[in-house]
Design a protein around this motif. Structure first.
Motif, PDB file in Angstrom:
ATOM      1  N   GLY A   1       0.792  -1.235   0.000  1.00 50.15           N
ATOM      2  CA  GLY A   1       0.000   0.000   0.000  1.00 50.15           C
ATOM      3  C   GLY A   1       0.814   1.269   0.000  1.00 50.15           C
ATOM      4  O   GLY A   1       0.263   2.352  -0.009  1.00 50.15           O
ATOM      5  N   ASP A   2       2.141   1.186  -0.005  1.00 50.31           N
ATOM      6  CA  ASP A   2       2.899   2.417   0.228  1.00 50.31           C
ATOM      7  C   ASP A   2       3.512   3.067  -1.009  1.00 50.31           C
ATOM      8  O   ASP A   2       4.284   3.992  -0.903  1.00 50.31           O
ATOM      9  N   SER A   3       3.191   2.562  -2.184  1.00 49.47           N
ATOM     10  CA  SER A   3       3.627   3.291  -3.376  1.00 49.47           C
ATOM     11  C   SER A   3       2.634   3.019  -4.492  1.00 49.47           C
ATOM     12  O   SER A   3       1.659   2.302  -4.295  1.00 49.47           O
TER      13      SER A   3
ATOM     14  N   ARG B   1       1.024   1.159  -7.009  1.00 52.22           N
ATOM     15  CA  ARG B   1       1.039  -0.262  -7.319  1.00 52.22           C
ATOM     16  C   ARG B   1       1.008  -0.497  -8.826  1.00 52.22           C
ATOM     17  O   ARG B   1       0.446   0.280  -9.570  1.00 52.22           O
TER      18      ARG B   1
ATOM     19  N   SER C   1      -6.198   6.672  -2.872  1.00 50.21           N
ATOM     20  CA  SER C   1      -6.231   6.494  -1.412  1.00 50.21           C
ATOM     21  C   SER C   1      -4.840   6.604  -0.804  1.00 50.21           C
ATOM     22  O   SER C   1      -4.698   6.717   0.404  1.00 50.21           O
ATOM     23  N   GLN C   2      -3.801   6.560  -1.657  1.00 48.92           N
ATOM     24  CA  GLN C   2      -2.434   6.751  -1.145  1.00 48.92           C
ATOM     25  C   GLN C   2      -2.053   8.219  -1.072  1.00 48.92           C
ATOM     26  O   GLN C   2      -0.956   8.566  -0.622  1.00 48.92           O
ATOM     27  N   GLN C   3      -2.935   9.071  -1.558  1.00 51.92           N
ATOM     28  CA  GLN C   3      -2.679  10.513  -1.524  1.00 51.92           C
ATOM     29  C   GLN C   3      -3.490  11.143  -0.395  1.00 51.92           C
ATOM     30  O   GLN C   3      -4.504  10.589   0.033  1.00 51.92           O
TER      31      GLN C   3
END
Lengths: 239, 239
Positions: free
Chosen positions: A50-52, A54, B153-155
């Protein structure tokens, strides 16, 4: 020199092959991660991280800086570092344009055997596959092939698609022709005479030291019936 | 300031719309050549011209320096000049990765109504179209939409796909959602609740001055049944 990590299905050439060929031609240090122990698990865990940004699907490449997905994007980014594209913005755009046209071609090639859905077996969609393939070998395959032949005809004899230097697009053209010859041998034979320059480029690519070594190694997987290019005689030219 | 020339079919939004939106948002000077007198003829003559890298298909853009084809390639090249992408190599690669994933989505959307061949009428391939669409609305449309929702959702809240600045990818996401809402209203409604961030970005794109002015003008063509996005009720979610 940092080692690149390539993530792709370990038992097919597929779209990952276009990246493998670039690494191999350039002699770059890379690991084909999913072919190692627990490789597929590793690949799948990176797709859920979930941290970059995908990847939507393999292939993807991990560099020191980021994870890159989409074949043409990977080649556009790495091409510069691997010396497989000219460094000016215009030259890179021409290469990307050709690569994206190859991507469109590949997508149509794939859909000859899966015109309805990837989630269904070939046998469940064989009737639509026959119809799509008939149109493909009659109209689309000649159209795409003559497009690349035309691009070559604008270059001096003995050149590659973008000039005197081999680029990642030439490697991709080689792979596309090899795949078509495997999947549609009759249709391919019938078009051979119309694409002399393309065939000549493919031969020159095959003879490049990095590519020749790769093709002779166990790293090069054989074409097979779970791959992007599949040989179903009933989908080939029938006359 | 030089004027860009856009070449695309004059009666549809199609893939050209992704370029129009970028020009309109940036307030760039451009001419939609094929909508002018003799425009289609002009477009076709440029596709046959032998003295540069030809486009395989519209849309293409003529700049001062070159002719560019392939939507994602055009946006990658022009994005920088139009201020619609960050200027570092990593940021551009992230944008291109997302844009190419949208391109794959569009290709699957197109093939819901043309699973066999573009050279045949919809009515000649409606049975395969129904099968492909059933798989599309059930599996592929949710998968692609949740991919973009996941990227958002990562932003931070209130951001765009690549951060606080709107990029060409956000414009393309807006257009894709608008097209899906037109083509597959029932399937789209059923998925609305799962893509709040994407819908919010689409609203913000719609309200941007350049886009709002464009959407209210006669330059914005209506969706129609000869276009990439087509509304055939029999292909929509049926339950």
């Amino acid at each position: 020199m940092s080692t690149y990590e390539l993530y792709y299905w370990p038992s097919i050439q597929g779209r990952g092959e276009f990246i493998r060929l670039a690494f191999e031609d350039a002699g770059a240090a890379y690991v084909d991660v999913a072919r190692g122990p627990d490789g597929i698990k590793l690949m799948q865990s990176m797709m859920q991280s979930g941290d970059s940004l995908r990847p939507f699907a393999p292939p993807f490449v991990k560099t020191k800086e980021l994870i890159l997905a989409q074949v043409a994007n990977i080649l556009n980014f790495l091409g510069l570092r691997l010396g497989l594209v000219s460094s000016d913005e215009e030259g890179r755009a021409r290469a990307l344009q050709l690569q994206l046209t190859i991507a469109d071609f590949l997508s149509e090639i794939h859909d000859t055997h899966h015109p309805v859905s990837n989630a269904m077996y070939y046998e469940e969609q064989v009737e639509a596959a026959k119809k799509r393939s008939e149109q493909f070998v009659r109209l689309r395959m000649p159209k795409f092939l003559s497009y690349f032949e035309g691009a070559l005809s604008q270059q001096a004899s003995g050149s590659y698609l973008l000039g005197s230097q081999c680029s990642y697009v030439d490697l991709s053209l080689f792979q596309t022709l090899a795949g078509l010859e495997y999947a549609f041998p009759k249709a391919f034979d019938s078009l051979r005479g119309s694409i002399p320059r393309s065939l000549e480029v493919a031969e020159r690519v095959k003879a490049r030291p990095g590519i020749a070594a790769y093709l002779g190694s166990s790293r090069r997987l054989p074409f097979n019936q779970h791959d992007l290019f599949r040989h179903y005689p009933e989908l080939d030219l029938n006359q």
